[in-house]
Design an enzyme around this catalytic site. Structure first.
Site, mmCIF file in Angstrom:
data_model
loop_
_atom_site.group_PDB
_atom_site.id
_atom_site.type_symbol
_atom_site.label_atom_id
_atom_site.label_comp_id
_atom_site.label_asym_id
_atom_site.label_seq_id
_atom_site.Cartn_x
_atom_site.Cartn_y
_atom_site.Cartn_z
ATOM 1 N N THR A 200 10.213 12.238 14.533
ATOM 2 C CA THR A 200 9.523 12.070 15.817
ATOM 3 C C THR A 200 8.038 12.264 15.531
ATOM 4 O OG1 THR A 200 9.680 14.420 16.445
ATOM 5 C CG2 THR A 200 11.491 12.967 17.132
ATOM 6 N N HIS A 201 7.206 11.510 16.208
ATOM 7 C CA HIS A 201 5.755 11.539 15.951
ATOM 8 C C HIS A 201 5.461 11.253 14.473
ATOM 9 C CE1 HIS A 201 4.740 13.206 19.958
ATOM 10 N NE2 HIS A 201 5.891 13.858 19.821
ATOM 11 N N SER B 293 1.948 -10.549 -4.351
ATOM 12 C CA SER B 293 0.505 -10.606 -4.100
ATOM 13 C C SER B 293 -0.159 -11.525 -5.109
ATOM 14 C CB SER B 293 -0.091 -9.205 -4.207
ATOM 15 O OG SER B 293 -1.504 -9.259 -4.237
ATOM 16 N N ASN C 103 6.130 -7.460 -1.411
ATOM 17 C CA ASN C 103 5.862 -7.417 0.020
ATOM 18 C C ASN C 103 7.104 -7.820 0.828
ATOM 19 O OD1 ASN C 103 3.158 -6.823 -0.544
ATOM 20 N ND2 ASN C 103 2.640 -8.993 -0.676
#
Length: 501
Positions: free
Chosen positions: A161-162, A282, A290
């Site tokens: 959380t957060h 990349s 990615n």
């Protein structure tokens, strides 16, 4: 035909369409309508059958029209020629009929209908069919999520959380939360489908008609669930807002799952990893892998927050008069987007790499079990939870300051924090403290309905399976009903076409 075909616009307008009008208005509309090729033909066939059955046109006329419509229906859509000067796709089909059986015969197909109700029926048919395609993809994605949830029904990980570690979690339990959300989204789509799948054919332009149409017959032949009852609402398209709302919820589900997996796939977390087949590289950083599939899903979800607002703004700009703008393709585009992203995400989930050891290691030095230590103290010593919250918070603060891991905590250290906060020692044994901070024990002792405890995860798995099966049954029943309607329409056509003169 012995003379050049008269275009619909020729009788009223003194000038032909400008080249710019054809390029920017007529051709884009025609290309969009051509995607609904099968639905245009279905409406023409059902309407013609009904006209014959109601004795509005003669059987020989109906036979001639239906024979030509069958020839067109057997064509590939891309092989059907269009001429932007002739107008909408309805008129393109009419032109084809006129060239083979004459306007005096082919022109009777349009008896008792308007382009307004005909076009609205085509759009509803197309969007109904596309919604079923999307729901099929959604069901397949639900299966992929559930299979991964079953595989990882005991895989522990930190819960956040957060963006901070909060409590131990189970990866399968996390995925099952999306099973519930996806089922809710499926239900929203069924509710929207019920409003889409209503028949406007026969409402004509605005107020109905003097022809003795059998609207219930075309409803049945086209597989609609019911009528658009009020003729004024024949072209009303607010049902599209319902559908767009349901579709935007699906995209919210996909976005949230993709975002979490994207974050957890970073080197800093390292909890999951996309298969190479759903990644890119990349051009400058040789080490990069990615997660481009997840990025594509998240990027596609962005515009979905405006789908409903766009539709409402468009519709409200018209009032209840001229409703031509209601043909805006936002719903068609949304259906394509959702179907594509569900398909892409299914591939991601079927190949997702879950780093179970990394997940477990992330809990080893985590204070995520602190709330369980608090619960144990409340039970053992009878203090209020708020008092105990102060004690455990001080335990964590003191331990972090001393660079001490949770598995090193002792009862005396808890006493030290208790004296600092509530003024008395607790006298807990080292074994009790360590057991309270053990992540596996934390998971195994969760017993409330819907929790991460093993029995509850098994129950949630069974519940998710039941929901998926219910969703699948709904789809199968709708598909079967549409197949039955098509079979009846084919039979009605054969009865007219093959009936002796």
């Amino acid at each position: 035909m012995s003379h050049e075909e008269i275009l619909l616009s020729d009788a009223r307008l003194t000038s032909p369409a400008a080249a710019r009008q054809l390029q920017y208005s007529e051709m884009p509309r025609l290309q969009g309508e051509k995607k609904k090729f099968n639905e245009f033909l279905a409406v023409d066939v059902a309407h013609t059958v009904m006209l014959v059955e109601q004795n509005i046109i003669k059987p020989d006329v109906g036979r001639a029209i239906l024979q030509q419509l069958q020839i067109i229906r057997d064509m590939e859509p891309e092989d059907f020629p269009i001429d932007a000067r002739k107008g909408s796709f309805l008129l393109q089909i009419e032109s084809r009929l006129f060239s083979t059986i004459g306007e005096d015969i082919g022109g009777q197909m349009h008896t008792g209908r308007s382009r307004i109700d005909q076009g609205a029926t085509v759009r509803r048919l197309y969007q109904r069919n596309r919604m079923l395609d999307v729901m099929e993809r959604l069901n397949t994605f639900q299966i992929a999520v559930a299979e991964s949830a079953r595989t990882h029904a005991r895989t522990m990980m930190p819960g956040y959380t957060h963006m901070q570690q909060a409590q131990p979690w189970v990866f399968g339990h996390y995925l099952l939360s999306f099973s519930s959300r996806l089922h809710d989204s499926f239900e929203r789509l069924t509710q929207a489908f019920n409003r889409v799948n209503r028949n406007p054919l026969g409402t004509v332009g605005l107020v109905g008609t003097s022809w003795n149409l059998n609207r219930l017959r075309t409803t049945h032949l086209l597989g609609f669930d019911g009528l658009v009852e009020n003729a004024k609402l024949g072209r009303e398209a607010f049902y599209a807002v319902d559908a767009l709302s349901a579709l935007s919820f699906v995209m919210a589900d996909l976005n949230d799952l993709a975002t979490d997996l994207h974050v957890w796939s970073t080197a800093e977390f390292g909890l999951v990893e996309c298969d190479d087949s759903y990644c890119g590289t990349s051009s400058i950083f040789p080490q990069k892998k990615n997660p481009t599939a997840l990025e594509t899903i998240r990027r596609s979800a962005g515009p979905s927050v405006a789908w409903v607002a766009t539709a409402l703004a468009t519709f409200r700009g018209e009032g209840t008069g001229d409703q031509a703008m209601r043909e805006a393709p936002v719903l068609d585009d949304a259906l394509n987007t959702v179907e594509g992203m569900l398909d892409l995400f299914t591939g991601v989930m079927e190949t997702l790499i879950v780093h179970e050891t990394r997940m477990a290691d992330a809990l080893r030095n985590s204070w995520a079990t602190s709330s369980n230590l608090a619960d144990v103290i409340v039970r053992e010593r009878g203090l209020s939870f708020r008092q105990v919250h102060h004690i455990v918070a001080r335990v964590v603060r003191n331990s972090l300051a001393a660079s001490m891991a949770p598995h090193e905590l002792t009862g005396s250290m808890v006493d030290e924090a208790a004296l600092e906060t509530v003024g008395k020692a607790l006298g807990l044994s080292d074994n009790l403290v360590q057991a309270a901070l053990d992540p596996r024990q934390f998971v195994d002792t969760r017993i409330t309905d819907g929790s991460i405890g093993p029995r509850q995860v098994e129950r949630l798995l069974a519940h998710a399976q039941a929901e998926r099966m219910a969703d699948r049954r709904w789809l199968e029943e709708k598909r079967a009903a549409l197949r039955a309607a098509q079979s009846e329409l084919d039979g009605a056509v054969a009865q007219i076409v093959n009936k002796p003169h």
